[in-house]
Design an enzyme around this catalytic site. Structure first.
Site, mmCIF file in Angstrom:
data_model
loop_
_atom_site.group_PDB
_atom_site.id
_atom_site.type_symbol
_atom_site.label_atom_id
_atom_site.label_comp_id
_atom_site.label_asym_id
_atom_site.label_seq_id
_atom_site.Cartn_x
_atom_site.Cartn_y
_atom_site.Cartn_z
ATOM 1 N N ILE A 137 0.866 -1.172 0.000
ATOM 2 C CA ILE A 137 0.000 0.000 0.000
ATOM 3 C C ILE A 137 0.905 1.225 0.000
ATOM 4 O O ILE A 137 2.066 1.157 0.418
ATOM 5 C CB ILE A 137 -0.988 0.032 1.192
ATOM 6 N N ASP A 138 0.392 2.340 -0.506
ATOM 7 C CA ASP A 138 1.209 3.537 -0.684
ATOM 8 C C ASP A 138 1.763 4.049 0.640
ATOM 9 O O ASP A 138 1.194 3.800 1.713
ATOM 10 C CB ASP A 138 0.385 4.657 -1.338
ATOM 11 N N LYS A 139 2.835 4.801 0.526
ATOM 12 C CA LYS A 139 3.486 5.393 1.703
ATOM 13 C C LYS A 139 2.489 6.113 2.607
ATOM 14 O O LYS A 139 2.476 5.920 3.822
ATOM 15 C CB LYS A 139 4.570 6.365 1.233
#
EC number: 5.4.99.-
Length: 303
Positions: A137-139
């Site tokens: 999942i994105d930062k």
């Protein structure tokens, strides 16, 4: 080296160069931008500048991405919220702001660095830099991630992902009011044709399907639950932008005028899968971080 360019638009004028670049580039930190400036890899209008330079409308920013450095994986004592763990899998509630695995822009401080300190046994299928990582999942997206502790578990979880049998539900706060209870966005995703640093809905993209359900309506905003059928890069962020309901706080696909909640209001709340060894269905729920909850509370009071 690859050279990239960006012309500053009116809404970006007045921003510090290091902050603007970190907002424009996924997985790029302000400290990395500062290093590029110091080493001469980034210029404005063809000239070197300082990290605190405030950009003006029309400025041309040019930067060269240095050749990838060798990344040394180091175990780091970083606190982790472990939701579940056994001999095969770990389920982690990843905080907003943490990158999943090391990269030239983020050689340390990642989830992988923390996992290496927490447990010595991680699968090797995804290579040396991504041990145990089955999905990402994105930062600046918080929430649940499953990690494989051996190759058997990794293969099983990867096959479930491919078969679309894993249950992944996200909470997303979006701009605008959605006045129907459910919907499905089926639109192919690939590299944006105008901006290679972004993803977008493109004709030759990979199939992408997102189902959503309206949970709560506010004045000018909607809280939705998004369920992934596929797992493309930035899928929910791109799809919600595509239907003109971008996610609140999204620096890449969102509106310029939005709430500052330290990244997008997107949280991986529910994760369900078959245990690789026992075949038992496991399902986990993690509530969103305080900044997300506080924004919802404010919107409820305002509405």
């Amino acid at each position: 080296m690859n050279e990239n360019q960006h012309q500053v638009i009116n809404e970006e004028a007045g921003s510090r160069i290091d902050k603007l670049m970190a907002d424009l580039q996924e997985n790029l930190s302000r400290s990395q931008v500062q290093a590029w400036i110091k080493d001469g890899h980034l210029t404005v209008n063809g000239k070197g500048i300082k990290s605190n330079y405030k950009v003006q409308e029309g400025d041309y920013i040019a930067w060269e991405v240095p050749e990838p450095e060798e990344i040394e994986l180091v175990a780091e004592d970083i606190p982790l919220e472990i939701v579940y763990e056994d001999e095969d899998v770990v389920v982690v509630n990843k905080p907003k702001g943490m990158v999943v695995h090391p990269s030239p822009g983020h050689p340390s401080g990642t989830l992988v660095n923390a996992l290496l300190h927490h447990c010595t046994d991680l699968s090797g299928i995804n290579g040396e830099v991504r041990p145990g990582i089955v999905h990402r999942i994105d930062k600046d997206t918080s929430g649940l991630l499953m990690v494989a502790k051996n190759d058997m578990a990794h293969q099983s979880l990867a096959e479930q992902l491919q078969a679309k049998s894993i249950d992944r539900k996200y909470l997303a706060l979006v701009h605008g009011e959605i006045h129907h209870e459910v919907g499905t966005i089926e639109a192919p995703i690939g590299r944006d044709l105008k901006d290679r640093q972004k993803m977008g809905v493109v004709d030759n993209g990979r199939d992408a399907v997102t189902h959503f359900r309206v949970l709560e309506l506010f004045d000018g905003f909607t809280l939705v639950e998004c369920q992934l059928e596929t797992g493309r890069t930035h899928q929910i962020r791109v799809h919600m932008h595509y239907i003109k309901h971008p996610i609140v706080g999204d620096p890449k696909y969102g509106q310029r005028k939005t709430y500052d909640i330290e990244g997008q209001a997107l949280h991986a709340r529910t994760l369900g899968f078959l245990h690789p060894r026992t075949g038992e269905w496991l399902e986990f729920v993690a509530e969103p971080p305080k900044v997300f909850e506080d924004t919802l509370t404010y919107l409820r009071q305002r509405s």
